[in-house]
Design an enzyme around this catalytic site. Structure first.
Site, PDB file in Angstrom:
ATOM      1  N   GLU A 197       5.632  -3.443   0.919  1.00 50.30           N
ATOM      2  CA  GLU A 197       5.735  -3.099  -0.508  1.00 50.30           C
ATOM      3  C   GLU A 197       4.983  -1.798  -0.688  1.00 50.30           C
ATOM      4  O   GLU A 197       3.753  -1.786  -0.682  1.00 50.30           O
ATOM      5  CB  GLU A 197       5.086  -4.190  -1.370  1.00 50.30           C
ATOM      6  CG  GLU A 197       5.631  -5.582  -1.136  1.00 50.30           C
ATOM      7  CD  GLU A 197       6.994  -5.781  -1.750  1.00 50.30           C
ATOM      8  OE1 GLU A 197       7.514  -4.853  -2.390  1.00 50.30           O
ATOM      9  OE2 GLU A 197       7.544  -6.877  -1.575  1.00 50.30           O
ATOM     10  N   CYS A 226       2.404   0.308  -8.697  1.00 47.88           N
ATOM     11  CA  CYS A 226       3.486   0.756  -7.797  1.00 47.88           C
ATOM     12  C   CYS A 226       4.771   1.002  -8.586  1.00 47.88           C
ATOM     13  O   CYS A 226       5.530   1.910  -8.279  1.00 47.88           O
ATOM     14  CB  CYS A 226       3.721  -0.268  -6.711  1.00 47.88           C
ATOM     15  SG  CYS A 226       3.987  -1.917  -7.349  1.00 47.88           S
ATOM     16  N   GLY A 272       2.058   2.260   5.357  1.00 42.08           N
ATOM     17  CA  GLY A 272       3.181   1.374   5.677  1.00 42.08           C
ATOM     18  C   GLY A 272       3.867   1.798   6.966  1.00 42.08           C
ATOM     19  O   GLY A 272       4.264   0.970   7.791  1.00 42.08           O
ATOM     20  N   GLY A 323       0.842  -1.192   0.000  1.00 44.97           N
ATOM     21  CA  GLY A 323       0.000   0.000   0.000  1.00 44.97           C
ATOM     22  C   GLY A 323       0.868   1.228   0.000  1.00 44.97           C
ATOM     23  O   GLY A 323       2.009   1.206  -0.468  1.00 44.97           O
ATOM     24  N   SER A 324       0.331   2.296   0.542  1.00 48.38           N
ATOM     25  CA  SER A 324       1.039   3.575   0.476  1.00 48.38           C
ATOM     26  C   SER A 324       2.109   3.662   1.570  1.00 48.38           C
ATOM     27  O   SER A 324       1.991   3.003   2.609  1.00 48.38           O
ATOM     28  CB  SER A 324       0.025   4.708   0.657  1.00 48.38           C
ATOM     29  OG  SER A 324      -0.606   4.554   1.917  1.00 48.38           O
ATOM     30  N   GLU A 365       2.487   6.021   3.651  1.00 44.08           N
ATOM     31  CA  GLU A 365       1.881   6.566   4.873  1.00 44.08           C
ATOM     32  C   GLU A 365       1.303   5.432   5.719  1.00 44.08           C
ATOM     33  O   GLU A 365       1.532   5.356   6.931  1.00 44.08           O
ATOM     34  CB  GLU A 365       0.753   7.563   4.530  1.00 44.08           C
ATOM     35  CG  GLU A 365       1.200   8.821   3.795  1.00 44.08           C
ATOM     36  CD  GLU A 365       1.528   8.590   2.318  1.00 44.08           C
ATOM     37  OE1 GLU A 365       1.063   7.579   1.734  1.00 44.08           O
ATOM     38  OE2 GLU A 365       2.285   9.404   1.743  1.00 44.08           O
ATOM     39  N   GLU A 392       4.633  10.374  -5.631  1.00 44.40           N
ATOM     40  CA  GLU A 392       3.907   9.357  -6.391  1.00 44.40           C
ATOM     41  C   GLU A 392       2.509   9.866  -6.704  1.00 44.40           C
ATOM     42  O   GLU A 392       1.768  10.251  -5.804  1.00 44.40           O
ATOM     43  CB  GLU A 392       3.815   8.072  -5.572  1.00 44.40           C
ATOM     44  CG  GLU A 392       3.167   6.952  -6.344  1.00 44.40           C
ATOM     45  CD  GLU A 392       3.036   5.672  -5.533  1.00 44.40           C
ATOM     46  OE1 GLU A 392       2.605   5.749  -4.372  1.00 44.40           O
ATOM     47  OE2 GLU A 392       3.359   4.610  -6.074  1.00 44.40           O
TER      48      GLU A 392
HETATM   49  P1  NAD Z   1      -3.378   2.344   1.260  1.00 40.30           P
HETATM   50  O1  NAD Z   1      -2.136   2.402   2.038  1.00 40.30           O
HETATM   51  O2  NAD Z   1      -4.379   3.417   1.421  1.00 40.30           O
HETATM   52  O3  NAD Z   1      -4.166   0.999   1.575  1.00 40.30           O
HETATM   53  C1  NAD Z   1      -3.565  -0.265   1.431  1.00 40.30           C
HETATM   54  C2  NAD Z   1      -4.255  -1.239   2.347  1.00 40.30           C
HETATM   55  O4  NAD Z   1      -3.990  -0.858   3.685  1.00 40.30           O
HETATM   56  C3  NAD Z   1      -5.779  -1.276   2.201  1.00 40.30           C
HETATM   57  O5  NAD Z   1      -6.223  -2.615   2.356  1.00 40.30           O
HETATM   58  C4  NAD Z   1      -6.232  -0.430   3.372  1.00 40.30           C
HETATM   59  O6  NAD Z   1      -7.522  -0.758   3.830  1.00 40.30           O
HETATM   60  C5  NAD Z   1      -5.193  -0.794   4.409  1.00 40.30           C
HETATM   61  N1  NAD Z   1      -5.056   0.189   5.487  1.00 40.30           N
HETATM   62  C6  NAD Z   1      -5.305   1.527   5.438  1.00 40.30           C
HETATM   63  N2  NAD Z   1      -5.069   2.081   6.648  1.00 40.30           N
HETATM   64  C7  NAD Z   1      -4.631   1.083   7.461  1.00 40.30           C
HETATM   65  C8  NAD Z   1      -4.201   1.032   8.811  1.00 40.30           C
HETATM   66  N3  NAD Z   1      -4.184   2.112   9.584  1.00 40.30           N
HETATM   67  N4  NAD Z   1      -3.792  -0.157   9.308  1.00 40.30           N
HETATM   68  C9  NAD Z   1      -3.780  -1.262   8.545  1.00 40.30           C
HETATM   69  N5  NAD Z   1      -4.205  -1.287   7.252  1.00 40.30           N
HETATM   70  C10 NAD Z   1      -4.625  -0.121   6.714  1.00 40.30           C
HETATM   71  O7  NAD Z   1      -2.909   2.180  -0.237  1.00 40.30           O
HETATM   72  P2  NAD Z   1      -3.843   2.112  -1.517  1.00 40.30           P
HETATM   73  O8  NAD Z   1      -4.323   3.481  -1.766  1.00 40.30           O
HETATM   74  O9  NAD Z   1      -4.819   0.994  -1.404  1.00 40.30           O
HETATM   75  O10 NAD Z   1      -2.794   1.648  -2.640  1.00 40.30           O
HETATM   76  C11 NAD Z   1      -2.018   2.550  -3.308  1.00 40.30           C
HETATM   77  C12 NAD Z   1      -0.608   2.512  -2.795  1.00 40.30           C
HETATM   78  O11 NAD Z   1      -0.109   1.179  -2.798  1.00 40.30           O
HETATM   79  C13 NAD Z   1       0.336   3.281  -3.678  1.00 40.30           C
HETATM   80  O12 NAD Z   1       1.215   4.067  -2.888  1.00 40.30           O
HETATM   81  C14 NAD Z   1       1.111   2.208  -4.417  1.00 40.30           C
HETATM   82  O13 NAD Z   1       2.347   2.580  -4.880  1.00 40.30           O
HETATM   83  C15 NAD Z   1       1.170   1.127  -3.406  1.00 40.30           C
HETATM   84  N6  NAD Z   1       1.397  -0.188  -4.055  1.00 40.30           N
HETATM   85  C16 NAD Z   1       2.640  -0.776  -3.928  1.00 40.30           C
HETATM   86  C17 NAD Z   1       2.905  -1.980  -4.546  1.00 40.30           C
HETATM   87  C18 NAD Z   1       4.261  -2.644  -4.426  1.00 40.30           C
HETATM   88  O14 NAD Z   1       4.396  -3.806  -4.736  1.00 40.30           O
HETATM   89  N7  NAD Z   1       5.286  -1.940  -3.980  1.00 40.30           N
HETATM   90  C19 NAD Z   1       1.906  -2.592  -5.288  1.00 40.30           C
HETATM   91  C20 NAD Z   1       0.667  -1.977  -5.411  1.00 40.30           C
HETATM   92  C21 NAD Z   1       0.422  -0.767  -4.771  1.00 40.30           C
END
Ligand code: NAD
Length: 493
Positions: free
Chosen positions: A266, A300, A249, A244-245, A247, A397
């Protein structure tokens, strides 16, 4: 040709409650949330959110499966057979998965058919093969108090794994986490993205059909700050695999620090695509366009910083603009669509804000920059040229179809620009000079470097980054080892 109405019916017929201890829970917990179609902006279905009690039940059932249940006692070969059965069921329903993914994420039907679903199945099969091959080593020592010893290592499941996925490719990225964890013998609790949870619910259904013992695989739909946060803070979780993002992470890493639980993170990227003067211009333009416009740029590894040698700069910008003009945004279920919608209104706003910033900071808008005249969260494929690496659109990003083109003079400047980033996930080099390719592949700071193409998605190749792109590796041997712990046993003979 896939049909929207078929996909919508599929979405309506899916079970929509948390999947815990081998079954979908019967009643609503505290809250439900709507799943919105990014193309029509209408509600596809309403899903029950896993609340705190549900998270507790899922963790307890996973712990029982590992500590007392059939799953914890199961031989690796039997786990491998279950993973193969799971892979086969997914392959048999590949069209249903692909349609749901198009509907839920907004990506054109061809993409899940040629990328997400084949990769999901391949990943499960790859790790099915690993399940009976997790061995330790026998290690000679200098003995103990004059006596000989037999020392060896055991590779054991790391414990209960929480797998948290993003909305851009939830099925495939889910498989990257689920498959190695299950192969290693870990019970898994999958928390799919609230914006695109549908295929994860179908995965739960098929896991039950495949015959995984109760508690080995659980799916907890819910919003991040509610279900996700509760899950990562739960002391019964031994490892967190998160995509995910940055932030989020960071929040995950803070939660994991309590108990020093390992994480695989990731996160995002601002990946450079470097086009040298000797590159095949058409191949480079096609590859660079794919790198920034595939999956609406919601990737990503999207190659969002396009570094071009000054000697071919003007010509290359023109070629790339032609590729952008050929992109057809539209309904993923229309056969001529080559780019779908962004995931939600917030993401559309975010991308449009970056486009405004690019203009304000003085980059030249070559093409795109607006919303097409239609409903849905669409934005035109967009290119900025004559940018500098200090501009916001080169540093942050965007996660949309927006490429930022920057000129460079020589190899050293190309490497310096590539590495001058808070991210380090992926890079592509476009050159006919193999010596330069191998030399610069070492110098560019990225988890994956590809030359004259994109790194093929293949479960044998490790994947991950550094800096704000996260840490740890998924896939390949590294991916399964990340779900094991190494124990040293010594017997004094
Ligand atoms: P996000 O961080 O908003 O959400 C990702 C996941 O985390 C979701 O399931 C969300 O519900 C969960 N989440 C949100 N807040 C949380 C918390 N406080 N505790 C635990 N889980 C929580 O990201 P997104 O908007 O879904 O995805 C976009 C981001 O993901 C982009 O920054 C992208 O680059 C990244 N991404 C990275 C890869 C990689 O392999 N490096 C692959 C795909 C996406």
């Amino acid at each position: 040709m896939p049909q929207r109405s078929v996909a919508e019916n599929l979405a309506r017929d899916l079970p929509t409650t948390p999947f815990v201890a081998g079954r979908f829970e019967s009643g609503p917990s505290s809250q439900s949330f709507d799943v919105i179609d990014p193309v029509t902006e209408k509600v596809l279905t309403t899903v029950v959110e896993a609340d705190g009690d549900t998270v507790d039940r899922a963790v307890a059932s996973a712990r029982r499966a590992l500590d007392e249940g059939e799953w914890g006692r199961m031989d690796g070969a039997a786990r491998g057979e279950l993973l193969h059965a799971f892979a086969q069921l997914i392959q048999d329903r590949a069209d249903a998965f692909a349609d749901l993914e198009s509907l839920d994420v907004g990506k054109p039907g061809i993409e899940p058919r040629v990328i997400d679903l084949p990769q999901t199945v391949a990943t499960l099969r790859h790790y099915a093969g690993w399940a009976d091959k997790l061995t330790g080593q026998s290690i000679p020592t200098s003995g103990y108090q004059g006596r000989a010893t037999l020392s060896y290592t055991l590779r054991q499941p790391i414990g209960v794994v929480a797998a948290i996925t993003p909305w851009n490719s939830p099925t495939m990225i889910g498989a990257w986490k689920i498959a190695p964890a299950l192969a290693a013998g870990c019970p898994v609790i999958l928390k799919p993205p609230e914006d695109a949870p549908l295929t994860s619910l179908l995965l739960a259904q098929l896991a039950a059909e495949a015959g995984f013992p109760a508690g080995a695989f659980n799916v907890l739909p819910g919003r991040g700050p509610v279900t996700g946060q509760r899950l990562v803070e739960h002391p019964g979780i031994d490892k967190i695999s998160f995509t995910g993002s940055p932030e989020t992470g960071y929040r995950v890493a803070i939660a994991a620090a309590k108990g020093f639980r390992p994480t695989t993170l990731e996160l995002g990227g601002k990946s450079p695509q470097i086009v040298f003067a000797d590159a095949d211009p058409d191949a480079a333009a096609n590859g660079v366009a794919l790198g920034i416009f595939a999956n609406q740029g919601e990737v990503c590894a999207a190659g969002s910083r396009i570094l071009v040698a000054r000697a071919v700069y003007d010509e290359f910008v023109e070629r790339l603009a032609e590729r952008a003009a050929a992109v057809v945004p539209g309904d993923p279920f229309d056969s001529d669509t080559t780019m779908g919608a962004l995931i939600n209104a917030r993401q559309l706003e975010r991308v449009l804000r970056y486009i405004r910033l690019g203009c304000e900071e003085g980059a030249r808008l070559v093409t795109g920059g607006a919303q097409p005249d239609r409903p849905g969260y669409f934005v035109q494929p967009t290119l900025f040229a004559d940018a500098s690496n200090t501009m916001t659109i080169a540093r942050e990003e965007i996660f949309g179809p927006v490429g930022t083109i920057i000129a460079f003079e020589d190899d050293d400047e190309a490497v310096a620009l590539a590495n001058d980033s808070d991210y380090a996930l992926a890079a592509t080099l476009w050159t006919a000079d193999l010596s330069r390719a191998h030399t610069l592949a070492r110098r560019v700071n990225a988890g994956a470097v590809a030359v004259n193409g994109w790194s093929p998605l293949d479960p044998r190749l490790p994947w991950g980054g550094a800096k704000l792109s996260g840490h740890g590796r998924e896939l390949g041997q590294a991916g399964i080892e990340a779900n094991t712990s190494l124990k040293t046993v010594t017997v004094v003979l």
